[in-house]
Design a protein around this motif. Structure first.
Motif, short mmCIF file in Angstrom:
data_model
loop_
_atom_site.label_atom_id
_atom_site.label_comp_id
_atom_site.label_asym_id
_atom_site.label_seq_id
_atom_site.Cartn_x
_atom_site.Cartn_y
_atom_site.Cartn_z
N GLY A 1 0.81 -1.21 0.00
CA GLY A 1 0.00 0.00 0.00
C GLY A 1 0.85 1.26 0.00
O GLY A 1 2.08 1.22 0.14
N ALA A 2 0.16 2.40 -0.15
CA ALA A 2 0.84 3.70 -0.17
C ALA A 2 1.57 3.95 1.15
O ALA A 2 2.56 4.69 1.20
N ASP A 3 1.06 3.32 2.22
CA ASP A 3 1.70 3.47 3.53
C ASP A 3 2.85 2.49 3.72
O ASP A 3 3.40 2.35 4.81
N LYS A 4 3.18 1.77 2.64
CA LYS A 4 4.28 0.80 2.62
C LYS A 4 3.99 -0.50 3.39
O LYS A 4 4.84 -1.35 3.55
N ASN A 5 2.75 -0.65 3.85
CA ASN A 5 2.37 -1.90 4.51
C ASN A 5 1.89 -2.90 3.47
O ASN A 5 1.29 -2.52 2.46
N ILE A 6 2.12 -4.16 3.75
CA ILE A 6 1.68 -5.22 2.84
C ILE A 6 0.17 -5.40 2.98
O ILE A 6 -0.37 -5.48 4.09
N ILE A 7 -0.50 -5.43 1.84
CA ILE A 7 -1.94 -5.63 1.81
C ILE A 7 -2.21 -7.13 1.62
O ILE A 7 -1.73 -7.73 0.66
N PRO A 8 -2.95 -7.73 2.55
CA PRO A 8 -3.24 -9.17 2.40
C PRO A 8 -4.01 -9.42 1.11
O PRO A 8 -4.95 -8.70 0.78
N LEU A 9 -3.61 -10.45 0.39
CA LEU A 9 -4.28 -10.79 -0.86
C LEU A 9 -5.61 -11.47 -0.58
O LEU A 9 -5.81 -12.09 0.47
#
Ligand code: FES
Length: 68
Positions: A24-32
């Motif tokens: 994400g834009a916040d650099k966190n991984i988005i769960p698929l």
């Protein structure tokens, strides 16, 4: 052959196949949502961005409509 493919679906989302990491834009991984294939919103109207939730169909969005 690429390990990851991104297919533009006619009048619909991006179909992403392969092992990916979505950040994400916040650099966190988005769960698929799914293993192996995920659909990313191209119309801009999904309530579950970055994933497609089918709203494009309800709106009659098509490839000629600018994304929002
Ligand atoms: S492309 Fe499906 S909701 Fe946007």
């Amino acid at each position: 052959m690429a390990d990851i493919t991104i297919k533009v679906r006619k009048d619909g989302p991006y179909e992403v196949r392969g092992e990916i990491e979505l950040v994400g834009a916040d650099k966190n991984i988005i769960p698929l949502q799914h293993e192996g294939v995920n659909f990313l919103c191209r119309c801009g109207h999904s309530k579950t961005k970055p994933f497609c939730d089918g709203t494009h169909k309800e709106l009659g969005w098509n490839d000629e409509t600018p994304a929002e």
